[in-house]
Write an enzyme that holds these catalytic residues in place. Structure first.
Site, short mmCIF file in Angstrom:
data_model
loop_
_atom_site.label_atom_id
_atom_site.label_comp_id
_atom_site.label_asym_id
_atom_site.label_seq_id
_atom_site.Cartn_x
_atom_site.Cartn_y
_atom_site.Cartn_z
N SER A 1 0.80 -1.23 0.00
CA SER A 1 0.00 0.00 0.00
C SER A 1 0.83 1.28 0.00
O SER A 1 0.31 2.34 -0.29
CB SER A 1 -0.94 0.01 1.21
OG SER A 1 -0.21 0.13 2.42
N LYS B 1 0.81 4.73 6.82
CA LYS B 1 0.28 5.54 5.73
C LYS B 1 0.94 6.92 5.77
O LYS B 1 1.67 7.25 6.69
CB LYS B 1 -1.24 5.72 5.86
CG LYS B 1 -2.05 4.44 5.98
CD LYS B 1 -2.08 3.63 4.71
CE LYS B 1 -2.89 2.35 4.87
NZ LYS B 1 -2.78 1.47 3.68
#
Length: 250
Positions: A29, A103
């Site tokens: 990701s 993230k």
């Protein structure tokens, strides 16, 4: 020798708890910034002094609730589990019991963030040039447009650099509009430490340094414009009143 080993383990535990901890990247990701299997070092000291995440930083945070609900745990053997427990205890590996994500912070408390299909991500009306860090060939948000969303104080909006392979804030808007509490943040990832040939620092991209990006700066021009217009409005008002009085007298 046992005393020296004990001291070393104690120091390692203190470093893990208060200074720096190693985390493993479990997914794609954050490509190409981070690859699956990379080991990153996370700064855990700064949050102790009250600092909150800033735009552009790569942060590790605990699962806010349900983000990792569908993650399947690998069934490793007892030896592998024992080694992982020891290494996680001294901070060289993440714990198998901890559910953490990594993230990039896109917006912080007070910001308004949005992204329409075919367009860029905007923070407080400013378009972000994300070519430097999002995965080649990805669009900013065509798979999941969102917003505008006002990020509450004490929370952050996060997105993966591999936009089409990241279940980030966009996909969890049913829970606090997809925002994450800063209390859930473990720390900022500062270095890719392993493998050796990928050693690098994780700096904040220059796109987050552009002028007028902060919510305060976005409000300032309007406030200054209002302050500048007020004297003119009052002057015109007085002039109209004076003319009306002169007309009445006449």
């Amino acid at each position: 020798m046992p005393i020296l080993v004990g001291i070393a383990l104690l120091l390692a535990l203190l470093i893990k708890t208060f200074l720096v901890q190693a985390f493993s990247i479990p997914s794609d990701s954050m490509q190409n910034t981070l690859q699956r299997g990379d080991r990153v070092l996370v700064d855990k000291l700064t949050p102790w002094f009250g600092a909150e995440p800033e735009r552009g930083e790569v942060v590790v945070f605990h699962d806010p609730g349900g983000w990792l609900g569908e993650t399947q745990q690998s069934d490793s053997g007892p030896l592998a589990r024992g080694v992982q427990r020891v290494l996680s205890f001294i901070g060289l590996m993440p714990s198998a019991e901890e559910k953490d994500l990594i993230k990039r912070v896109i917006a912080v408390g007070g910001d308004t963030v949005e992204c329409q299909k075919g367009g860029p991500v905007k923070v407080n009306g400013k378009a972000l040039n994300e070519k430097k860090y999002i995965f080649p060939g990805n669009t900013p948000c065509d798979d999941k447009p969102f917003g505008p969303i006002k990020v509450p104080k004490g929370r952050i909006w996060v997105m993966g650099d591999h936009r089409q392979d990241s279940l980030d804030s966009r996909y969890h808007q049913n829970l606090d509009n997809g925002t994450v509490s800063v209390d859930k943040v473990v720390g900022r990832a500062i270095v890719v430490a392993w493998p050796i040939d990928r050693w690098s620092t994780l700096s904040v991209p220059s796109t987050f340094d552009q002028r007028g990006l902060s919510a305060a700066a976005a409000v300032a021009p309007s406030a200054l414009g209002l302050a500048g217009a007020a004297p003119i409005v009052l002057w015109r008002r007085r002039r109209l009143v004076r003319k009306e009085r002169e007309a009445t007298t006449a």
